[in-house]
Design a protein around this motif. Sequence first.
Motif: not given
Length: 286
Positions: A252-262
Amino acid sequence: MRLRKNIGDVWPVMPGSEQPPENWTGWFKDKKFALVLTHDVESKKGLSKCRLLMQLEQNLGFRSSFNFVPEGSYRVPAELRQELTAKGFEVGIHDLKHDGRLFTSRRKFNRRAARINRYAREWGASGFRSGFMLRNLDWLHDLDVQYDASTFDTDPFEPQPDGSHTIFPFWVSHPNGDSSSAGYVELPYTLPQDSTLFLILGETTPEIWMRKLDWIEEHGGMALVVVHPDYLSFNGSRQTATSYPVTLYEEFLRYVKARYSGEYWHALPKEVAAHVTKIRFSEARD
């Protein structure tokens, strides 16, 4: 399960909860939505996993709040609290004894609140969350905290299932209404609890978290999740009725970071509370 079949129209998304509060001015630095990670530590087992969880989040560039039970089945070492805050994490209060009896009577709550306030001062804690999400928002004004986090937007699986029906933080004014500044910030969790998803419902992927996150992002809300280190398995063991692989949370954390970076404001609960308080005070001056 039977309950799940009957709640599809209100969980995991409650229609109407996407409406922002009155006079909402947006997130810090105009970010699209907020991401808040919180952990309730309920047992010695959970306490023993705090550093592993902290390290996992650190490695991925995240920070979170760890809420400890002051008079429960364990004692939290001062060294752990200090290590967490030194590394940019937050320490909060989780109930008093976590026995479901915090709100049994007003007189007893007054005595318990005095003890909670003593721990809040000792720990430097800004926030509180009750055990089992039991709550009386009016009584919580007796706590010397900046925010409470004992509510949710929608969660029919809870013993007190009436939700706040919002994916935004909001101000809880003192019932006496003596001052526009008297009150505290309420931070509802808006992503299903890990125990609900993986232990009660037996989900084997974080897909519901991801789907709900996408919906919150679309509406500019606050994605706040509760993860219990007590239920996390760090040794690669299979999912059971009492634990699930930490890789589900990591995914889940990796999904947040990859999809919504910035796009998101990754904030500690106390930072969100300070933001809402600032909006409230600006509103009062106007």
